[in-house]
Design an enzyme around this catalytic site. Structure first.
Site: not given
Length: 388
Positions: A210, A233
């Protein structure tokens, strides 16, 4: 003569007491019954060591020596009487079953002057592969209302949820950390900041499933430097823009590298009703390298990851004074720079300076800019050609 002798003795006693107060008193968890077999719960021993260290009238250190220690969800709470060090030399292992009410595995609360160190060998093992995909998983370590503190020389692996969650903290330094989880591990943010002020993150290697770093509601005065991000991310501001969210201001990101991430520098806001507008403003992104990144630079004010957001309206977050300077490298996507701003509150004073992003080389077939509702200016070398 007697008076001089009494004075000298008093002076010696005072010096001895001052030395005792300034020295560090060690509280080794093994002296409280901790067992390093990686299986037996050590909460009682750890809590006993913490309570005595926290109440020591001077500087104290809780020491976790080499070995593997199982620890169920635990809260280390202040205030403490002096600088308190939490020194992890060995491995701490998270439980794979726990009460559904538990949110964090290891939680530090209401502490001023905490020094959390892994001394270069300490490991937090979240044991994520056992529980990924389950509903009730734990953040590895959280800090709530912690001030004037350090987190350093620590390795966090396979978190079940976020690795480090930081809420309502002020003047903290995160340095010399390694944070790792597989690229497909769910919700394993590296460092997540909310309602914080004065946070410094430097010399950190993050690879997760993430956001490497997530900066959310009410956070200001954050300095991020020398961070290597990948996989993950990217460094994200948001998502923000729902009722109750607060402004995010003064974020500085410098000398960072993104390798193989889905995003690089991302600002995302909800397209949702908001009674009072809030701000995301005064950010500087400088001296950034991207390597095969899908979306190197992105502002998305239509953020809706599920694709079926109800009450979707133009975002009421005013994004302004964002400076992108000397950002170079390769991108995998078709759009190197994407500014999708609010129709109601267009982005203001967006500056791009010396941006050079390519697929193979800068041609008409290379990556492009995309601009919606954005006002600003571009300086220096720009590839692809800017649209502001």
């Amino acid at each position: 003569m007697l008076a001089k002798w009494i004075f000298l003795m008093c002076l010696i006693v005072c010096i001895a007491e001052a030395h005792e107060l300034n020295s560090i008193k060690l509280f080794n968890v093994e002296n409280y019954g901790a067992i390093s077999d990686g299986k037996i719960d050590n909460n009682v021993a750890f809590m006993s060591a913490w309570n005595e260290a926290c109440n020591w009238n001077g500087n104290a250190s809780v020491v976790i020596p080499n070995g593997s220690y199982m620890l169920n969800p635990i809260i280390f709470k202040g205030p403490c009487k002096g600088w308190t060090t939490f020194e992890i030399q060995g491995v701490l292992k998270a439980p794979i079953t726990h009460s559904f009410s538990d949110i964090s595995w290891i939680n530090f609360r209401y502490i001023d002057q905490l020094n959390l160190t892994g001394t270069g060998t300490g490991i937090l093992d979240g044991q994520g592969p056992w529980v990924w995909g389950h509903k009730h998983v734990l953040m590895t370590m959280s800090f709530d209302f912690v001030t004037n503190s350090y987190v350093q020389q620590l390795h966090s692996i396979n978190s079940q949820n976020a690795h480090f969650s930081v809420y309502s903290c002020e003047n903290m330094v995160f340095t010399n950390l390694t944070i790792t989880a597989p690229h497909n591990s769910p919700n394993t943010d590296g460092i997540k900041l909310g309602m914080c002020k004065g946070i410094n993150i430097n010399n950190v290697h993050i690879g997760t499933g993430d956001d490497c770093i997530a900066i959310i509601s009410g956070t200001s005065k954050v300095n991020i430097s020398n961070v290597y991000c990948g996989p993950g991310h990217g460094i994200s501001v948001g998502s923000v823009g729902n009722e109750g969210d607060e402004s995010i201001e003064e974020i500085y990101v410098k000398n960072c590298t993104f390798n193989g991430t889905s995003n690089g520098l991302r600002i995302k806001t909800w397209a949702a009703p908001l009674e009072q507008p809030i701000k995301a403003s005064n950010f500087v992104y400088e001296d950034i390298v991207v390597i095969d990144v899908e979306n190197p630079i992105i502002i998305d004010q239509h953020y809706c990851p599920s694709g079926n957001c109800i009450h979707q309206v133009p975002s009421r977050v005013q994004i302004s004074n964002i400076h992108y300077k000397n950002i170079q490298g390769s991108c995998k996507g078709d759009v190197a720079v994407s500014f999708k701003c609010s129709e109601t509150f267009p982005c203001q004073n967006i500056i791009t300076e010396d941006i050079y992003l390519w697929s193979n080389h800068c041609t008409q077939e290379g990556p492009s800019y995309s601009c919606e509702n954005v006002n600003g200016v571009s300086y220096g070398e720009q590839c692809p050609p800017p649209c502001i």
